[in-house]
Design a protein around this motif. Structure first.
Motif, PDB file in Angstrom:
ATOM      1  N   LEU A  59       0.831  -1.207   0.000  1.00  0.00           N
ATOM      2  CA  LEU A  59       0.000   0.000   0.000  1.00  0.00           C
ATOM      3  C   LEU A  59       0.869   1.262   0.000  1.00  0.00           C
ATOM      4  CD1 LEU A  59      -2.773  -1.199   2.465  1.00  0.00           C
ATOM      5  CD2 LEU A  59      -3.056  -0.726   0.023  1.00  0.00           C
ATOM      6  N   ALA A  60       1.918   1.264   0.790  1.00  0.00           N
ATOM      7  CA  ALA A  60       2.813   2.434   0.822  1.00  0.00           C
ATOM      8  C   ALA A  60       3.490   2.618  -0.533  1.00  0.00           C
ATOM      9  CB  ALA A  60       3.856   2.259   1.915  1.00  0.00           C
ATOM     10  N   ALA A  61       3.910   1.527  -1.135  1.00  0.00           N
ATOM     11  CA  ALA A  61       4.601   1.586  -2.425  1.00  0.00           C
ATOM     12  C   ALA A  61       3.671   2.111  -3.521  1.00  0.00           C
ATOM     13  CB  ALA A  61       5.126   0.210  -2.792  1.00  0.00           C
ATOM     14  N   MET A  62       2.426   1.735  -3.452  1.00  0.00           N
ATOM     15  CA  MET A  62       1.440   2.162  -4.464  1.00  0.00           C
ATOM     16  C   MET A  62       1.362   3.689  -4.527  1.00  0.00           C
ATOM     17  SD  MET A  62      -0.958   1.188  -6.625  1.00  0.00           S
ATOM     18  CE  MET A  62      -1.256  -0.541  -6.268  1.00  0.00           C
ATOM     19  N   ASP A  63       1.177   4.297  -3.385  1.00  0.00           N
ATOM     20  CA  ASP A  63       1.059   5.753  -3.312  1.00  0.00           C
ATOM     21  C   ASP A  63       2.328   6.430  -3.833  1.00  0.00           C
ATOM     22  OD1 ASP A  63      -1.115   7.199  -2.628  1.00  0.00           O
ATOM     23  OD2 ASP A  63      -0.397   7.728  -0.626  1.00  0.00           O
ATOM     24  N   GLU A  64       3.469   5.942  -3.370  1.00  0.00           N
ATOM     25  CA  GLU A  64       4.732   6.565  -3.762  1.00  0.00           C
ATOM     26  C   GLU A  64       4.972   6.420  -5.260  1.00  0.00           C
ATOM     27  OE1 GLU A  64       8.183   5.436  -1.498  1.00  0.00           O
ATOM     28  OE2 GLU A  64       9.527   6.337  -2.988  1.00  0.00           O
ATOM     29  N   PHE A  65       4.673   5.248  -5.790  1.00  0.00           N
ATOM     30  CA  PHE A  65       4.897   5.022  -7.221  1.00  0.00           C
ATOM     31  C   PHE A  65       4.105   6.028  -8.046  1.00  0.00           C
ATOM     32  CE2 PHE A  65       4.381   3.421 -11.399  1.00  0.00           C
ATOM     33  CZ  PHE A  65       5.476   2.625 -11.671  1.00  0.00           C
ATOM     34  N   ILE A  66       2.827   6.180  -7.718  1.00  0.00           N
ATOM     35  CA  ILE A  66       1.967   7.051  -8.540  1.00  0.00           C
ATOM     36  C   ILE A  66       2.389   8.517  -8.410  1.00  0.00           C
ATOM     37  CG2 ILE A  66      -0.405   7.828  -8.937  1.00  0.00           C
ATOM     38  CD1 ILE A  66      -1.266   4.968  -8.038  1.00  0.00           C
ATOM     39  N   ASP A  67       2.726   8.940  -7.199  1.00  0.00           N
ATOM     40  CA  ASP A  67       3.199  10.324  -7.020  1.00  0.00           C
ATOM     41  C   ASP A  67       4.446  10.590  -7.859  1.00  0.00           C
ATOM     42  OD1 ASP A  67       1.182  10.952  -5.288  1.00  0.00           O
ATOM     43  OD2 ASP A  67       2.393  10.745  -3.471  1.00  0.00           O
ATOM     44  N   ARG A  68       5.386   9.674  -7.806  1.00  0.00           N
ATOM     45  CA  ARG A  68       6.641   9.882  -8.532  1.00  0.00           C
ATOM     46  C   ARG A  68       6.441   9.769 -10.042  1.00  0.00           C
ATOM     47  NH1 ARG A  68      11.169   6.464  -5.337  1.00  0.00           N
ATOM     48  NH2 ARG A  68      12.320   6.998  -7.244  1.00  0.00           N
ATOM     49  N   MET A  69       5.563   8.882 -10.452  1.00  0.00           N
ATOM     50  CA  MET A  69       5.279   8.762 -11.883  1.00  0.00           C
ATOM     51  C   MET A  69       4.718  10.077 -12.420  1.00  0.00           C
ATOM     52  SD  MET A  69       2.646   6.247 -13.906  1.00  0.00           S
ATOM     53  CE  MET A  69       1.182   7.061 -13.254  1.00  0.00           C
ATOM     54  N   LYS A  70       3.787  10.669 -11.696  1.00  0.00           N
ATOM     55  CA  LYS A  70       3.163  11.915 -12.152  1.00  0.00           C
ATOM     56  C   LYS A  70       4.153  13.081 -12.167  1.00  0.00           C
ATOM     57  CE  LYS A  70      -1.653  10.890 -11.041  1.00  0.00           C
ATOM     58  NZ  LYS A  70      -2.248  11.335 -12.318  1.00  0.00           N
ATOM     59  N   ARG A  71       5.249  12.941 -11.442  1.00  0.00           N
ATOM     60  CA  ARG A  71       6.256  13.994 -11.400  1.00  0.00           C
ATOM     61  C   ARG A  71       7.371  13.785 -12.427  1.00  0.00           C
ATOM     62  NH1 ARG A  71       9.003  13.576  -6.027  1.00  0.00           N
ATOM     63  NH2 ARG A  71      10.412  12.267  -7.212  1.00  0.00           N
ATOM     64  N   ASP A  72       7.750  12.528 -12.651  1.00  0.00           N
ATOM     65  CA  ASP A  72       9.009  12.272 -13.362  1.00  0.00           C
ATOM     66  C   ASP A  72       8.903  11.525 -14.694  1.00  0.00           C
ATOM     67  OD1 ASP A  72      10.408  13.493 -11.310  1.00  0.00           O
ATOM     68  OD2 ASP A  72      10.712  11.620 -10.213  1.00  0.00           O
ATOM     69  N   VAL A  73       7.823  10.825 -14.927  1.00  0.00           N
ATOM     70  CA  VAL A  73       7.773   9.989 -16.140  1.00  0.00           C
ATOM     71  C   VAL A  73       7.186  10.806 -17.296  1.00  0.00           C
ATOM     72  CG1 VAL A  73       6.772   7.920 -17.175  1.00  0.00           C
ATOM     73  CG2 VAL A  73       7.601   7.866 -14.810  1.00  0.00           C
ATOM     74  N   PRO A  74       7.882  10.836 -18.440  1.00  0.00           N
ATOM     75  CA  PRO A  74       7.454  11.707 -19.539  1.00  0.00           C
ATOM     76  C   PRO A  74       6.234  11.171 -20.289  1.00  0.00           C
ATOM     77  CG  PRO A  74       9.444  10.538 -20.164  1.00  0.00           C
ATOM     78  CD  PRO A  74       9.178  10.164 -18.736  1.00  0.00           C
ATOM     79  N   ILE A  75       5.109  11.297 -19.630  1.00  0.00           N
ATOM     80  CA  ILE A  75       3.811  10.987 -20.238  1.00  0.00           C
ATOM     81  C   ILE A  75       2.903  12.185 -19.969  1.00  0.00           C
ATOM     82  CG2 ILE A  75       1.789   9.477 -20.197  1.00  0.00           C
ATOM     83  CD1 ILE A  75       3.628   7.189 -19.330  1.00  0.00           C
ATOM     84  N   TRP A  76       2.261  12.648 -21.023  1.00  0.00           N
ATOM     85  CA  TRP A  76       1.372  13.819 -20.907  1.00  0.00           C
ATOM     86  C   TRP A  76      -0.031  13.408 -21.329  1.00  0.00           C
ATOM     87  CZ3 TRP A  76       6.276  13.757 -22.702  1.00  0.00           C
ATOM     88  CH2 TRP A  76       7.198  14.644 -22.144  1.00  0.00           C
TER      89      TRP A  76
END
Lengths: 133, 123
Positions: A110-127
């Motif tokens: 559960l902790a990993a889920m939240d962190e993954f999505i937050d970081r994806m929205k900040r760092d992964v080049p998808i618009w």
């Protein structure tokens, strides 16, 4: 430990939770599977839409997702992560993102889920772009 | 700043401190001469843009002219100079060079693929 990343055109296929399992070598250690699915809503900022259009800068997008997954996997001591993301148009009500995390216990997943999505929205080049009705 | 457009003959001066490469003086941008009397090379870099920024600017890439050798920081400054209304954004925008985020002091070649990675929103 295993990481799988897929970026594919259009909406993601519906899946039953029983077949999202990642074929990690240590899969028998799994005691918790947490799956998050992102679904296109009917509106963006209060305005009705018919779809979202996703643009991925490849191969950086796939590489960034894999790197993020490996980092989260290691940090939280997980067993497997499977990421699926759409590119192109995804209609309202369809799935555009799926993250499945498998671990020995629920807390780390559960902790990993939240962190993954937050970081994806900040760092992964998808618009994403709203396509209005 | 490296967004100069060239040298005005009448303003030509000699600088003895080497290579780096120009200074600002009122409306004139001067290139310092290298020790060998040559002027620095210019290079053109295409910066790919995406998402809402591409829509706002109605283009998919921004072409900038910088003095070689250049760093990522030089590109940020050149982008800011080219779009003064968004200068603060471009000054700090994250740039990827050849599909990896690059630090401000990383060198950039004219053959590199440069992309501006901001305002992302997957999921």
């Amino acid at each position: 430990m295993s990481v799988l990343v897929f970026i594919s055109h259009g909406a993601l296929a519906n899946k039953h939770f029983s077949n999202v399992l990642n074929p990690a070598p240590d899969i028998q250690q799994v005691g918790a599977t947490v799956v998050f699915e992102g679904i296109v809503r009917t509106d963006e900022a209060g305005r009705a839409i018919r779809a979202l259009a996703y643009e991925a800068y490849e191969p950086m997008a796939s590489n960034s997702l894999a790197e993020l997954a490996r980092d989260i996997l290691s940090k939280h001591g997980l067993i497997a992560i499977t990421v699926e993301h759409s590119r192109g148009e995804v209609a309202v009500g369809q799935r555009s993102f799926r993250l499945a995390i498998e671990s020995a216990h629920r807390k780390e997943a559960l902790a990993a889920m939240d962190e993954f999505i937050d970081r994806m929205k900040r760092d992964v080049p998808i618009w994403k772009t709203a396509i209005y009705i | 700043m490296t967004q100069s457009t060239g040298i005005r003959t009448g303003d030509r001066r000699h600088f003895s401190d080497g290579l780096h490469s120009h200074s600002h003086n009122a409306n004139t941008v001067l290139h310092k001469e290298k020790d060998n009397g040559c002027y620095p090379l210019r290079m053109t870099i295409r910066v790919l843009i995406f998402g809402s920024l591409a829509r706002e600017l109605s283009c998919k890439e921004i072409t900038i002219d910088v003095t070689a050798p250049a760093t990522v920081r030089d590109l940020n400054q050149a982008l800011a100079a080219k779009h003064p209304s968004k200068a603060a954004f471009f000054q700090s925008a994250r740039l990827a060079v050849n599909h990896a985020f690059a630090k401000p002091d990383a060198p950039v070649q004219s053959t590199d693929e440069v992309a501006l990675i901001e305002l992302v929103g997957g999921g």
